[in-house]
Design a protein around this motif. Structure first.
Motif, PDB file in Angstrom:
ATOM      1  N   ILE A 196       0.828  -1.227  -0.021  1.00  0.00           N
ATOM      2  CA  ILE A 196      -0.048  -0.013   0.192  1.00  0.00           C
ATOM      3  C   ILE A 196       0.892   1.291   0.018  1.00  0.00           C
ATOM      4  N   ILE A 197       0.769   2.081  -0.889  1.00  0.00           N
ATOM      5  CA  ILE A 197       1.399   3.280  -0.978  1.00  0.00           C
ATOM      6  C   ILE A 197       0.446   4.480  -0.755  1.00  0.00           C
ATOM      7  N   GLN A 198       0.909   5.544   0.047  1.00  0.00           N
ATOM      8  CA  GLN A 198       0.201   6.587   0.430  1.00  0.00           C
ATOM      9  C   GLN A 198       0.790   7.879   0.113  1.00  0.00           C
ATOM     10  N   ARG A 199       0.424   8.728  -0.646  1.00  0.00           N
ATOM     11  CA  ARG A 199       0.636  10.227  -0.628  1.00  0.00           C
ATOM     12  C   ARG A 199       2.070  10.258  -0.972  1.00  0.00           C
ATOM     13  N   LEU A 200       2.872   9.255  -1.669  1.00  0.00           N
ATOM     14  CA  LEU A 200       4.104   9.222  -1.672  1.00  0.00           C
ATOM     15  C   LEU A 200       4.725  10.495  -2.595  1.00  0.00           C
ATOM     16  N   LYS A 201       5.840  11.061  -2.109  1.00  0.00           N
ATOM     17  CA  LYS A 201       6.308  12.258  -2.641  1.00  0.00           C
ATOM     18  C   LYS A 201       7.997  12.010  -2.788  1.00  0.00           C
ATOM     19  N   LYS A 202       8.659  12.274  -3.766  1.00  0.00           N
ATOM     20  CA  LYS A 202      10.093  12.495  -4.199  1.00  0.00           C
ATOM     21  C   LYS A 202      10.328  13.485  -4.927  1.00  0.00           C
ATOM     22  N   TYR A 203      11.092  14.552  -4.223  1.00  0.00           N
ATOM     23  CA  TYR A 203      11.678  15.620  -5.040  1.00  0.00           C
ATOM     24  C   TYR A 203      13.048  15.627  -5.229  1.00  0.00           C
ATOM     25  N   TYR A 204      13.538  15.970  -6.297  1.00  0.00           N
ATOM     26  CA  TYR A 204      14.990  16.177  -6.691  1.00  0.00           C
ATOM     27  C   TYR A 204      15.578  17.279  -6.503  1.00  0.00           C
ATOM     28  N   PRO A 205      16.249  17.931  -5.862  1.00  0.00           N
ATOM     29  CA  PRO A 205      16.784  19.261  -5.984  1.00  0.00           C
ATOM     30  C   PRO A 205      17.900  19.482  -7.252  1.00  0.00           C
ATOM     31  N   ILE A 206      17.699  20.407  -7.788  1.00  0.00           N
ATOM     32  CA  ILE A 206      18.648  20.617  -8.954  1.00  0.00           C
ATOM     33  C   ILE A 206      19.028  22.101  -8.896  1.00  0.00           C
ATOM     34  N   ARG A 207      20.339  22.509  -8.841  1.00  0.00           N
ATOM     35  CA  ARG A 207      20.817  23.625  -8.629  1.00  0.00           C
ATOM     36  C   ARG A 207      20.923  24.396  -9.982  1.00  0.00           C
ATOM     37  N   ARG A 208      20.362  25.493 -10.148  1.00  0.00           N
ATOM     38  CA  ARG A 208      20.427  26.141 -11.499  1.00  0.00           C
ATOM     39  C   ARG A 208      21.510  27.281 -11.269  1.00  0.00           C
ATOM     40  N   GLY A 209      22.690  27.189 -12.078  1.00  0.00           N
ATOM     41  CA  GLY A 209      23.736  28.153 -11.851  1.00  0.00           C
ATOM     42  C   GLY A 209      24.468  28.060 -10.647  1.00  0.00           C
ATOM     43  N   PHE A 210      25.508  28.793 -10.554  1.00  0.00           N
ATOM     44  CA  PHE A 210      26.614  28.621  -9.428  1.00  0.00           C
ATOM     45  C   PHE A 210      26.071  29.518  -8.236  1.00  0.00           C
ATOM     46  N   PHE A 211      25.442  30.307  -8.541  1.00  0.00           N
ATOM     47  CA  PHE A 211      25.004  31.259  -7.424  1.00  0.00           C
ATOM     48  C   PHE A 211      23.797  31.238  -6.808  1.00  0.00           C
ATOM     49  N   LEU A 230       2.137  13.288 -14.388  1.00  0.00           N
ATOM     50  CA  LEU A 230       2.941  14.298 -13.724  1.00  0.00           C
ATOM     51  C   LEU A 230       2.994  14.018 -12.328  1.00  0.00           C
ATOM     52  N   GLY A 231       3.473  12.697 -12.090  1.00  0.00           N
ATOM     53  CA  GLY A 231       3.879  12.263 -10.705  1.00  0.00           C
ATOM     54  C   GLY A 231       2.892  12.032  -9.917  1.00  0.00           C
ATOM     55  N   LYS A 232       1.592  11.857 -10.245  1.00  0.00           N
ATOM     56  CA  LYS A 232       0.362  11.511  -9.452  1.00  0.00           C
ATOM     57  C   LYS A 232      -0.512  10.351 -10.060  1.00  0.00           C
ATOM     58  N   THR A 233      -0.999   9.723  -9.146  1.00  0.00           N
ATOM     59  CA  THR A 233      -1.917   8.887  -9.823  1.00  0.00           C
ATOM     60  C   THR A 233      -3.407   9.570  -9.957  1.00  0.00           C
ATOM     61  N   VAL A 234      -3.857   9.489 -11.311  1.00  0.00           N
ATOM     62  CA  VAL A 234      -4.874   9.967 -11.610  1.00  0.00           C
ATOM     63  C   VAL A 234      -6.309   8.941 -11.636  1.00  0.00           C
ATOM     64  N   GLU A 235      -5.805   7.742 -11.878  1.00  0.00           N
ATOM     65  CA  GLU A 235      -7.011   7.002 -11.940  1.00  0.00           C
ATOM     66  C   GLU A 235      -6.360   5.335 -11.656  1.00  0.00           C
ATOM     67  N   GLN A 267      20.730  30.413  -4.870  1.00  0.00           N
ATOM     68  CA  GLN A 267      20.557  30.290  -3.492  1.00  0.00           C
ATOM     69  C   GLN A 267      19.586  29.255  -3.434  1.00  0.00           C
ATOM     70  N   GLU A 268      18.477  29.189  -3.704  1.00  0.00           N
ATOM     71  CA  GLU A 268      17.394  28.366  -3.533  1.00  0.00           C
ATOM     72  C   GLU A 268      17.556  26.997  -4.434  1.00  0.00           C
ATOM     73  N   PRO A 269      17.705  25.842  -4.166  1.00  0.00           N
ATOM     74  CA  PRO A 269      17.638  24.901  -5.186  1.00  0.00           C
ATOM     75  C   PRO A 269      16.261  24.593  -5.913  1.00  0.00           C
ATOM     76  N   VAL A 270      16.097  24.374  -7.048  1.00  0.00           N
ATOM     77  CA  VAL A 270      14.932  24.376  -7.826  1.00  0.00           C
ATOM     78  C   VAL A 270      14.281  22.532  -7.489  1.00  0.00           C
ATOM     79  N   LEU A 271      13.236  22.349  -7.267  1.00  0.00           N
ATOM     80  CA  LEU A 271      12.879  20.878  -6.933  1.00  0.00           C
ATOM     81  C   LEU A 271      12.108  20.401  -8.087  1.00  0.00           C
ATOM     82  N   VAL A 272      12.705  19.427  -8.714  1.00  0.00           N
ATOM     83  CA  VAL A 272      11.904  18.534  -9.641  1.00  0.00           C
ATOM     84  C   VAL A 272      11.060  17.465  -9.140  1.00  0.00           C
TER      85      VAL A 272
END
Lengths: 321, 277
Positions: free
Chosen positions: A7-22, A231-236, A24-29
């Protein structure tokens, strides 16, 4: 109905990617962003969705090759995310994976008997003569000849390599097998052989499959249940026959309308979706599908729909239907 | 099977074969040296100082009247041993550091690789001089110095192949089977890093011989009267005007050995690389 094994519930996995050297905030995929699934013992759940929707990431999360950011995975009533290293090692026997690419999934410098025997050696289940016997037995089960065990992977064809991968996955007698696009890199004629082998093994050993694929005909053929991801979600999530005849979610409807039929007289109405899949870095607000949905209403942009049960037993995440 | 194929490929590769023949020639020379050298390499003969090539001294004699041919033959033993030992000294720690740093990533990788970068920032010969200066000049210390200098090269090569190997599906397969990190590193990743290491080690033998000769030339390597080619070259430099043969023959010997290793290494790379990907 069989008992629920996973049983899998509300499972989430985000990957941080850094855009550019400077930056600050990592962007999440947001690769997996709220997946709910249930798999029952002895049955096959087909997981479909277009490329990049997080199907394979989900497989890796179930195997605990990666740790999710949120949500729960329950296997036979146990929360597998709480396992420590030792428990995890023992737990790994229960779930095995068959990879898509039979070329890079086998170590090119190891002979087949090592590859197939390795899981048994790792868990100390057999050694010496007994190990060899088990390897030969496994090779027979997947349709390889015993004398082929002294060859290297590169001396086999794609289909044979996939058989080696299957034998390795079966060595530990797992309860759940994740088949991550197991045939999509093989020739069509070989695909049928491998799929039938997987089905034979299922009835012989009572295996449970999570069958990940984008090939809708294949999913229809192998699955008892089907889950559709967008897009990362179960729809049906529905029974196979139900969803192929009456998909409810507009995305599933479009998806299954694209299945080519073998009967030239039935003219199916094709639903063509416009635009591309939005980026998982910045998924649309509300319902993820609203940017491409033909049934869109204003409310879809605001509120995210949750999976809820429909009269025919399906679980669907849609405001409109 | 794989090994047989590699041998067949080796025979077809002319560069590798030429290198191999050169290496074998010098190796045989080193092995049977004591039986074929016409004179003892260390005994001075003051009457026959700086004689040019003749029938009794085919390569001539040096400033103390020692037979240069005999000294070059004995020198081949020293140079080959220098190559082997210096390469082993850089190979073993370099490989281990590369495996750890590539496999464990960030927290292990950063300190190791920055340390390696610092070592790489110095010119090789300067660093080798620095190390020999600390350890004191001797043949063994030369090997150690040359060995240490090239550790970062091996670490980098191994690290980069580990980085690509650890993303391979077969590594994930072992992990999902419950295999430990040690099993993954030594049974699965390490065997796949061997081909690039072999190639680099072969090329490295040539470089090590050259570096050791350079240290010998600077007087930091083998001490007199050891017939080390670099030291012989350095001694011959003083007489280059009136007795050029004193420097020429050890020079040619160094050239042949380094060329042999380089040709063989280049050939090996061609043979082993296509099977990698």
């Amino acid at each position: 109905m069989n008992e629920e094994i996973l049983i899998i519930q509300r499972l989430k996995k985000y990957y941080p990617i850094r855009r550019g050297f400077f930056a600050q905030e990592p962007v999440l995929v947001k690769a997996v962003d709220g997946v709910d699934l249930t798999i029952r013992r002895g049955e096959t759940l087909g997981l479909v969705g277009e490329s990049g929707c997080g199907k394979s990431t989900l497989g890796r999360l179930i195997l605990r090759l990666e740790d999710p950011d949120e949500g729960t995975i329950t296997f036979e009533g146990e929360n597998i995310l709480s396992f420590d290293d030792d428990q995890l090692r023992k737990f790994r026997r229960n779930i095995q994976i068959i990879f898509q690419d039979p070329y890079s999934s086998l170590n090119p410098r190891k002979k087949v008997d090592f590859i197939i025997g390795e899981p048994l050696a790792i868990h100390g289940l057999a050694r010496g003569k007994e190990l060899e016997e088990r390897v030969v037995e496994l090779m027979k089960v997947v349709g390889l000849r015993a004398e082929q065990r002294f060859l290297y992977p590169h001396q086999f064809s794609g289909g044979q390599r996939q058989r080696i991968g299957i034998a390795r996955a079966l060595a530990l007698q797992p309860k759940l097998v994740i088949a991550d696009e197991p045939v999509s890199s093989l020739d069509v004629s070989i695909q049928a052989q491998i799929v039938n082998l997987l089905l034979d093994l299922q009835s012989e050993f009572g295996l449970t499959y999570l069958f990940i694929s984008h090939d809708l005909n294949l999913i229809e053929y192998v699955s008892d249940w089907v889950a559709v991801m967008y897009l990362g979600k179960t729809v049906e999530w529905a029974n196979q026959e139900v969803i192929y005849d009456h998909p409810i979610h507009p995305y599933s409807e479009a998806l299954f309308s694209a299945v080519p039929t073998t009967d030239p007289l039935t003219k199916r109405k094709r639903i063509l979706l416009e635009g591309d899949v939005p980026s998982p870095i910045n998924p649309p607000s509300g319902c993820r599908f609203h940017t491409r949905c033909p049934l869109r209403i204003d409310f879809c942009e605001k509120e995210e729909p949750l999976l809820n049960k429909r009269p025919n037993g399906s679980l669907v995440a849609c405001h409109v239907r | 099977m794989e090994k047989v194929e590699a041998l067949v490929e080796l025979k077809k590769n002319k560069t590798a074969m030429a290198g191999l023949i050169l290496i074998c020639f010098l190796l045989i020379l080193a092995l049977i040296g004591p039986w074929i050298s016409p004179h003892p390499p260390l005994v001075p003969d003051p009457i026959n100082r700086l004689k040019g090539p003749s029938w009794s001294h085919p390569f001539g004699t040096d400033s103390l009247g020692r037979d240069i041919l005999s000294r070059v033959i004995y020198g081949s033993r020293i140079s080959i041993i220098i190559g082997l030992i210096a390469v082993s000294i850089s190979l073993v720690p370099g490989t281990i550091l590369g495996l750890l740093s590539g496999f464990y990533g960030r927290k292990v990788d950063e300190p190791i690789m920055r340390g390696m970068d610092i070592m790489l920032a110095f010119p090789a010969i300067l660093l080798a001089i620095f190390i020999t200066a600390i350890l004191g000049p001797s043949l063994l210390n030369t090997m150690i110095a040359v060995g240490i200098v090239y550790i970062p090269h091996y670490a980098r090569i191994v690290r980069s192949s580990v980085l690509s190997l650890k993303e391979q599906l077969f590594v994930q397969a072992v992990r999902s089977l419950g295999g430990s990190n040690l099993r993954i590193i030594f049974l699965h990743i390490f065997p796949n890093t061997i081909p690039p290491i072999i190639v680099y080690a072969t090329l490295g033998m040539g470089t090590a011989v050259l570096q050791a000769a350079a240290l010998g030339f600077l007087g930091l390597g083998a001490q007199p009267p050891t017939p080390e080619w670099g030291a012989m070259l350095s001694e011959g430099r003083q007489y280059i005007q009136n007795a050029p043969h004193v420097a020429a023959f050890p020079g040619i010997a160094i050239f042949m050995l380094v060329l042999g290793f380089n040709l063989f290494g280049d050939g090996l790379r061609d043979i082993l690389d296509p099977s990698l990907r």
